[in-house]
Write an enzyme that holds these catalytic residues in place. Structure first.
Site, short mmCIF file in Angstrom:
data_model
loop_
_atom_site.label_atom_id
_atom_site.label_comp_id
_atom_site.label_asym_id
_atom_site.label_seq_id
_atom_site.Cartn_x
_atom_site.Cartn_y
_atom_site.Cartn_z
N ILE A 9 103.27 7.83 90.23
CA ILE A 9 102.40 6.70 90.59
C ILE A 9 101.71 6.91 91.93
CG2 ILE A 9 103.66 5.00 89.23
CD1 ILE A 9 105.10 4.14 91.76
N GLY A 10 102.00 8.04 92.60
CA GLY A 10 101.35 8.29 93.88
C GLY A 10 101.78 9.62 94.45
N GLY A 31 101.43 12.16 98.36
CA GLY A 31 101.00 12.27 99.74
C GLY A 31 101.29 13.65 100.27
N SER A 73 103.71 14.65 102.04
CA SER A 73 105.11 15.08 102.03
C SER A 73 105.71 15.15 100.63
CB SER A 73 105.94 14.13 102.88
OG SER A 73 105.85 12.81 102.36
N GLY A 74 105.02 14.69 99.62
CA GLY A 74 105.58 14.76 98.29
C GLY A 74 104.94 13.77 97.35
N LYS A 75 105.69 13.38 96.30
CA LYS A 75 105.17 12.51 95.26
C LYS A 75 106.08 11.29 95.11
CE LYS A 75 103.12 16.36 92.65
NZ LYS A 75 103.08 17.06 91.35
N VAL A 76 105.50 10.23 94.48
CA VAL A 76 106.25 9.01 94.22
C VAL A 76 106.23 8.75 92.72
CG1 VAL A 76 106.48 6.55 94.71
CG2 VAL A 76 105.62 8.09 96.48
N LYS A 84 110.81 8.48 95.81
CA LYS A 84 109.94 9.29 96.64
C LYS A 84 110.57 10.67 96.78
CE LYS A 84 107.45 9.47 101.01
NZ LYS A 84 107.12 8.77 102.27
N ASP A 121 104.25 4.27 111.35
CA ASP A 121 103.07 4.41 110.49
C ASP A 121 102.79 3.10 109.76
OD1 ASP A 121 100.90 5.62 109.35
OD2 ASP A 121 102.02 6.72 107.84
#
Length: 974
Positions: free
Chosen positions: A695-696, A698, A700-703, A721, A824
């Site tokens: 579903i996402g 970035g 640093s990795g995936k979700v 995550k 962040d």
């Protein structure tokens, strides 16, 4: 009063803004002594507060310092509210010999009453409100300056009795002691000596139950008397009739009784009268001369008789609350002519007759509630003539006829409750408009409305009940926040829409008694939160989808009186139903074991049967095979069983060896660290890490969104995550990462996303979080390429999201030891659950892993452009104020609708906002066009201003998250 609170807050906001960098005029008159005393205060309290951060021996003269006012070079006033002071008030403050006014409200003082102030001999104004002062007030509190005219100790934690010596301040004009923990009796005689008193507030304390002291009648100069929620008993004393200057009288939320005396309605300067939540009886006087009355609240009493016609003479009246009494008769026509009436609530009485015909034509009527009466006739034609109406509550009456045409353009309408009346005619189509509609709740069941729906209903509907009307046409697609949709007993036709993703949050769906055809959509399984489903009495055909078996919270299911066929899915064994009706269909086959229960209704399905060992005799026994077939079958089964056993045993050993090796490998590779009680294993998580569940992603990795099952077969969703590790991650970094994960795993706060567990391997780290159904705030605020914004969030929802997020960050900063800095804060890291309640997520856990292979600074690693404060460019160490800056940018996004970094390096929302403010000041043009609303524009501009303060260039001048939260709560009017 709320407006006074708003004005006070807005003035404090303007004060904070004035502290931003600017040029200072040089003063020619200075007092060296006062200058040194102020520097001593700065040293004592520190320079982290917005005002004191700019005090300096080398800066502008002290008379130009923030919070300091001078007369002829001598300090006469100190105003340092909202500075987050914790250390006690020092005795040196009273060395300012000319000090007459001291305001230290809205700080964090937690000591007993500061007797050091006894030495401030010239004080005439002292405000210590909204702190955490504790203990009893000293018996010698009269040792404060005899010049005192204003004493505000409200909203603290003072306990015990109020000392009689409080009555020795003969010059006192305002005394505010409300919202503390005072108990015992209060010194009636002492208060009676305060003949100059104009304002007295004792509300919200724990005093002994006693009547209002007659001595209060001696305070003839009182204009404001607030005595709510302090256990007052008895009747309103006659002595209060002497208070002819009263403008505000609040005796609400007490245990008072008796009648409302006639003299109250003769107080010609009275503007605000609040007597609600008592036990007053009798009739309301009908000879009213208090023509200045602006607000009247007599609700939740035991008043009888009729509503006086003289209320129509109160031309300044904006609010009239008489609900939850025993009033009868008609509503006087003169009330419909009041020019300023904004809010009228008369529900839960015994009123009868027609409504005033002119109601709504002559005033900015916004809220209208008359439910649970015996009213009749039609709604006034001009009810929404001024387009301000947002609430119509008229249920449980005998209203009839068509709805007034003025409702056709009533675009601010949010709540419409008209059920149990006799309304007829076509329901206004404009109220179904997706573009302009603000409606959230529509309850119009049990009338005679007709009409059709648009293809898709508005996104912001949460509850829609049109049952027992005459609506026709196809079933609409639903969207947004819908929780309840009931449309029983209408004339809806066509099929149930296959796309049900728009109502994934629905809990109650009733389409029974219509003319719906076609099958039950296989997508019914997406309704994971569905608790009750009724589609009985239609013409629905086809099989029952097996997806029902995965709807773990479903307790009520009625599919009766349709044309369903085929078998009942065995997955129904997974359900825990309290009510089930499948009767009068064409179902066949064996009934699942869990449904062979006499409390469930499966009758009139000729093809259903039960096994021979069932104790339920209401159904036929499933047909058995012939004896020969049974014998042959048993022999064949025996032969093939032997052969199969040989083949199976020859391979099972090898299989077990391979499986054991794989099991060992997995357990050596993956290590699960739980932070909560889990109903899943690491294998259940790992099996869901497939591309279709992503579903996402970035840097640093995936979700992933993973569906997990517990031992009982109940399913739920979690978010995973997956953070990629680096091959040269050393042991120290591994320990640091796990230590930080453990800290976050121990957090228990409703506004911080729950970290369920961590699953580690040599290749990756898996962080398993609770699943947030409505994704991130960023998704709801901004259009992205290829991604459709679901719908604009209204201001009340945005404000609630801001408050929720502030609570989460406030807990991280002030409720954790040591404090946790997010690093962040951005709208993409604020997640929304099914109720659009917000939780802060993603606390920079990828940072430590990245350290191993990237030569980036902390600021470059953890920040996001547009949310990073200026100090990121030159400071390596970070503190909580970087989170405050990021949150300020989120507030700017919520109020303006603009993105934080839409133009790349050339655009920064915070800089744009500051530039707009400096050049043009505050203007509604700054606000998001999609949610501008005159009812909220002032609040939105105040929050915009708060965002400017949070994004100030100097970290020390930004408020703490505790102060930010406190400011936001002032706008929560729910």
């Amino acid at each position: 009063m709320p407006n006074n609170c708003y004005i006070s807050f807005f003035l404090s906001i303007q004060l904070l803004l004035s502290l931003q960098p600017k040029s200072y005029a040089q003063s020619t008159n200075q007092s060296n002594d006062d200058h040194q005393i102020l520097l001593g205060l700065m040293k004592h309290w520190g320079r982290n507060s917005p005002a004191l951060s700019r005090w300096s021996s080398t800066s502008a003269p002290h008379c130009n310092w923030g919070g300091v006012t001078c007369t002829n070079g001598a300090v006469t006033r100190i105003s340092l509210s909202n500075q987050s002071f914790i250390k006690p008030i020092p005795a040196s403050l009273c060395l300012l010999k000319n000090l007459t006014s001291l305001d230290l409200s809205y700080n964090n003082f937690s000591t007993s009453f500061p007797i050091a102030l006894y030495n401030c001999s010239n004080l005439n104004y002292l405000d210590l409100s909204n702190n955490f002062f504790v203990g009893n007030l000293p018996d010698d509190i009269n040792s404060l300056s005899a010049q005192l005219e204003h004493l505000n100790l409200s909203t603290n934690c003072f306990t015990g009795r109020i000392p009689p010596s409080i009555g020795w301040f003969l010059r006192l004009k305002s005394l505010l002691l409300d919202n503390n923990r005072f108990d015992g009796s209060y010194p009636a005689e002492g208060f009676g000596n305060l003949s100059s008193l104009q304002i007295l507030t004792l509300a919200n304390n724990l005093f002994d139950p006693v009547p209002v002291p007659w001595e209060f009648g001696k305070l003839r100069n009182l204009t404001y008397l607030w005595l709510s929620d302090m256990n007052i008993t008895g009747e309103i004393p006659e002595s209060l009739s002497n208070l002819t200057k009263l403008e505000v009288l609040d005796l609400s939320e007490n245990w008072m009784q008796g009648t409302i005396p006639m003299w109250i309605w003769q107080l010609k300067k009275l503007k605000y009268l609040y007597l609600f939540d008592n036990n007053f009886t009798g009739e309301i006087a009908d000879n009213i001369t208090a023509l200045d009355l602006v607000e009247i609240d007599l609700s939740s009493n035991k008043l009888t008789g009729t509503i006086p016609g003289d209320f129509g003479k109160l031309t300044n009246l904006t609010l009239l609350f008489l609900y939850q009494n025993q009033l009868c008769g008609s509503i006087p026509p003169s009330i419909g002519l009041l020019p300023n009436l904004y809010d009228i609530r008369l529900f839960n009485n015994m009123l009868s007759g027609a409504l005033p015909s002119e109601l709504g034509k002559h005033s900015p009527l916004a809220n209208f509630e008359v439910g649970n009466n015996n009213l009749s006739g039609e709604l006034p034609e001009g009810l929404c003539s001024n387009r301000k109406l947002y609430d119509i509550v008229v249920f449980n009456n005998s209203f009839s006829g068509k709805l007034p045409e003025s409702l056709d353009g009533c675009y601010l309408l949010n709540n419409l409750m008209m059920f149990n009346n006799h309304f007829t005619g076509e329901f206004p189509k404009s109220l179904w408009s997706v573009v302009t509609n603000q409606l959230s709740v529509v309850m119009i069941q049990n009338n005679n409305f007709s009409g059709t729906f648009p293809t898709q209903l508005p996104w912001n509907f949460t509850q829609l009940d049109i049952s027992n009307n005459r609506f026709s046409g196809p079933v609409p697609s639903l969207a947004g926040r819908m929780k309840i949709f009931r449309a029983a007993n209408n004339m809806l036709s066509g099929e149930i829409p296959w796309d049900l993703t728009g109502i994934s949050q629905v809990t109650d769906l009733d389409l029974s008694g219509n003319q719906i055809t076609g099958p039950i959509p296989m997508t019914i399984g997406v309704l994971k939160g569905l608790n009750a489903l009724n589609i009985s009495g239609n013409q629905i055909s086809g099989n029952i989808p097996a997806a029902f078996g995965f709807m773990s919270v479903l307790t009520i299911l009625d599919l009766s009186s349709n044309a369903l066929s085929g078998k009942i899915p065995k997955d129904f064994d997974k359900l825990r139903l309290s009510f089930l009706n499948l009767s009068m269909n064409q179902l066949s086959g064996e009934i699942p074991t869990s449904l062979q229960n006499e409390t469930y209704d499966l009758r009139f399905n000729p093809g259903l049967c039960v096994s021979s060992n069932s104790s339920d005799h209401n159904f036929q026994i499933c047909r058995a095979r012939s004896d020969f077939s049974n014998v042959l079958s048993r022999r064949l089964i025996t032969i093939f069983s032997v052969l199969a056993s040989v083949m199976f045993l020859s391979s099972v050993a090898g299989f077990l060896i391979l499986r054991r090796q794989k099991y060992r490998h997995d357990h050596q590779t993956w290590e699960l660290t739980p932070f909560h009680a889990l109903h899943f294993t690491e294998h259940g998580i790992l099996s869901g890490l497939c591309e279709q569940n992503r579903i996402g992603s970035g840097r640093s990795g995936k979700v992933y969104c993973v569906h997990v099952m517990d031992e009982a077969g109940a399913g739920s969703m979690v978010a995973v995550k997956k953070i990629w590790n680096l091959q040269n991650l050393d042991g120290n970094l591994e320990k640091d990462f796990l230590a930080e994960v453990k800290i976050l795993g121990e957090i228990r706060h409703t506004n911080v996303v729950k970290l369920l567990c961590c699953i580690s391997s040599s290749e990756a780290k898996l962080l398993v979080y609770e699943y947030m159904e409505n994704s991130s705030l960023d998704r709801w605020l901004h259009q992205r390429e290829g991604i459709r914004v679901p719908a604009p969030l209204d201001w009340t929802t945005r404000l609630q999201i801001a408050i929720d997020s502030a609570r989460g960050l406030c807990y991280m900063h002030h409720g954790c030891s040591p404090a946790i800095v997010h690093r962040d804060v951005k709208s993409a890291n604020i997640l929304l659950d099914s109720e659009f309640r917000a939780k802060v997520a993603d606390f920079g856990l990828a940072q430590i892993l990245l350290k191993a292979g990237e030569l980036e600074s902390v600021s470059a690693m953890c920040g996001t452009f547009g949310y990073m404060p200026p100090e990121y460019g030159y400071q390596r160490r970070v503190n909580e104020k970087i989170d405050v800056y990021g949150f300020g940018v989120v507030l700017l996004e919520l109020t303006t609708g603009k993105v934080a970094n839409g133009g790349g390096a050339e655009y920064c929302l915070a800089q744009w906002a500051w530039r707009q403010y400096q050049e043009n000041g505050l203007s509604v043009d700054l606000l998001d066009e999609e949610i501008k609303d005159p009812a909220y524009n002032e609040d939105m501009l105040a929050v915009f201003t708060l965002a400017l303060i949070c994004t100030g260039g100097q970290p020390s001048m930004r408020p703490s998250m505790k102060n930010v939260l406190h400011a936001l709560l002032r706008f929560d009017h729910r």
